[in-house]
Design a protein around this motif. Structure first.
Motif, PDB file in Angstrom:
ATOM      1  N   HIS A 119       0.822  -1.259  -0.028  1.00  0.00           N
ATOM      2  CA  HIS A 119      -0.036  -0.104  -0.256  1.00  0.00           C
ATOM      3  C   HIS A 119       0.816   1.274  -0.117  1.00  0.00           C
ATOM      4  O   HIS A 119       0.282   2.321   0.173  1.00  0.00           O
ATOM      5  CB  HIS A 119      -0.826  -0.089   1.237  1.00  0.00           C
ATOM      6  CG  HIS A 119      -1.797  -1.181   1.194  1.00  0.00           C
ATOM      7  ND1 HIS A 119      -2.658  -1.353   0.453  1.00  0.00           N
ATOM      8  CD2 HIS A 119      -1.751  -2.311   2.091  1.00  0.00           C
ATOM      9  CE1 HIS A 119      -3.505  -2.568   0.962  1.00  0.00           C
ATOM     10  NE2 HIS A 119      -2.518  -2.942   1.685  1.00  0.00           N
ATOM     11  N   ASN A 126      -6.366   9.813  -0.253  1.00  0.00           N
ATOM     12  CA  ASN A 126      -7.813   9.182  -0.140  1.00  0.00           C
ATOM     13  C   ASN A 126      -7.978   7.614  -0.300  1.00  0.00           C
ATOM     14  O   ASN A 126      -9.291   7.304  -0.557  1.00  0.00           O
ATOM     15  CB  ASN A 126      -8.486   9.757  -1.420  1.00  0.00           C
ATOM     16  CG  ASN A 126      -8.082   9.667  -2.645  1.00  0.00           C
ATOM     17  OD1 ASN A 126      -7.092   9.087  -3.015  1.00  0.00           O
ATOM     18  ND2 ASN A 126      -9.173  10.104  -3.526  1.00  0.00           N
ATOM     19  N   ALA A 127      -7.126   6.934  -0.127  1.00  0.00           N
ATOM     20  CA  ALA A 127      -7.164   5.262  -0.026  1.00  0.00           C
ATOM     21  C   ALA A 127      -7.934   5.099   0.938  1.00  0.00           C
ATOM     22  O   ALA A 127      -7.461   5.765   2.383  1.00  0.00           O
ATOM     23  CB  ALA A 127      -5.796   4.861  -0.449  1.00  0.00           C
ATOM     24  N   LEU A 128      -8.497   3.899   0.969  1.00  0.00           N
ATOM     25  CA  LEU A 128      -9.258   3.392   2.363  1.00  0.00           C
ATOM     26  C   LEU A 128      -8.233   2.785   3.145  1.00  0.00           C
ATOM     27  O   LEU A 128      -7.137   2.432   2.690  1.00  0.00           O
ATOM     28  CB  LEU A 128     -10.235   2.557   1.870  1.00  0.00           C
ATOM     29  CG  LEU A 128     -11.506   2.915   1.335  1.00  0.00           C
ATOM     30  CD1 LEU A 128     -12.477   1.992   0.808  1.00  0.00           C
ATOM     31  CD2 LEU A 128     -12.167   3.986   2.146  1.00  0.00           C
ATOM     32  N   LEU A 138      -3.745   5.810   6.797  1.00  0.00           N
ATOM     33  CA  LEU A 138      -3.351   6.400   5.908  1.00  0.00           C
ATOM     34  C   LEU A 138      -1.820   7.012   5.936  1.00  0.00           C
ATOM     35  O   LEU A 138      -1.038   6.726   5.647  1.00  0.00           O
ATOM     36  CB  LEU A 138      -4.129   7.739   5.660  1.00  0.00           C
ATOM     37  CG  LEU A 138      -3.704   8.999   4.938  1.00  0.00           C
ATOM     38  CD1 LEU A 138      -3.672   8.389   3.313  1.00  0.00           C
ATOM     39  CD2 LEU A 138      -4.605  10.003   4.859  1.00  0.00           C
ATOM     40  N   ALA A 182      -0.131   4.380  -2.296  1.00  0.00           N
ATOM     41  CA  ALA A 182      -1.715   4.528  -2.357  1.00  0.00           C
ATOM     42  C   ALA A 182      -1.802   6.033  -2.169  1.00  0.00           C
ATOM     43  O   ALA A 182      -0.989   6.753  -1.423  1.00  0.00           O
ATOM     44  CB  ALA A 182      -2.549   3.668  -1.268  1.00  0.00           C
ATOM     45  N   PRO A 183      -2.980   6.558  -2.861  1.00  0.00           N
ATOM     46  CA  PRO A 183      -2.886   7.942  -2.744  1.00  0.00           C
ATOM     47  C   PRO A 183      -3.535   8.326  -1.402  1.00  0.00           C
ATOM     48  O   PRO A 183      -4.079   7.333  -0.744  1.00  0.00           O
ATOM     49  CB  PRO A 183      -3.934   8.416  -3.802  1.00  0.00           C
ATOM     50  CG  PRO A 183      -4.483   7.318  -4.107  1.00  0.00           C
ATOM     51  CD  PRO A 183      -3.565   5.879  -3.932  1.00  0.00           C
TER      52      PRO A 183
END
Length: 145
Positions: free
Chosen positions: A79, A85-87, A90, A82-83
């Motif tokens: 991950h 706004n990824a689930l 964070l 991942a941007p």
């Protein structure tokens, strides 16, 4: 009931590099060990496992990061890129006294700003996200005034 945050865990491939990065950031290495065996797998649900871990502590002693490198079983997902706004989990946000100096130090270890620039929220904060080693997303906030 009292609840206190103990640590945030981050899985990495290069444990030594991650330790060096977070040391440069100002965290202290609290300890390093290998956790292995069936008992550990009962906690994580992974079965028999072997994991090298390093516990990093903030200078004020109130926050800790647990850096983990899985030897067995193999890592199954990635991950790191991942941007924002990824689930899921964070980032970790750190309060710093001098954002510019922190960015200079971390930049020498390959971190890069996410987005175009550091932003200022009124007269209250300067904020930014950076990608550290292996794409780890870190938030930095400097309280103003």
């Amino acid at each position: 009931m009292t609840v206190k945050m103990d640590n945030v865990g981050i899985v990495v491939e290069d444990l030594t590099g991650a330790i060096e990065f977070f040391r440069e950031f100002g965290l202290e290495l609290e300890g390093q060990t290998v956790v292995e065996g069936e008992w550990a797998g009962r906690v994580t649900g992974l079965g028999d496992q072997r994991v090298e871990i390093a516990m990093m502590r903030t200078p004020d002693g109130h926050g800790r990061l647990e850096l983990s490198r899985f030897i067995e079983p193999s890592v199954v997902a990635d991950h790191r890129n991942a941007p924002v706004n990824a689930l899921g989990y964070l980032r970790v946000m750190f309060a710093v006294d001098d954002l510019d100096a922190t960015l200079d130090r971390l930049g020498r270890h390959g971190s890069e700003l996410v987005g175009d620039d550091v932003v200022q929220l009124g007269e209250a904060y300067r904020l930014c996200y950076v990608r550290g080693p292996e794409g780890i997303l870190i938030g930095l906030a400097q309280e103003l005034g």
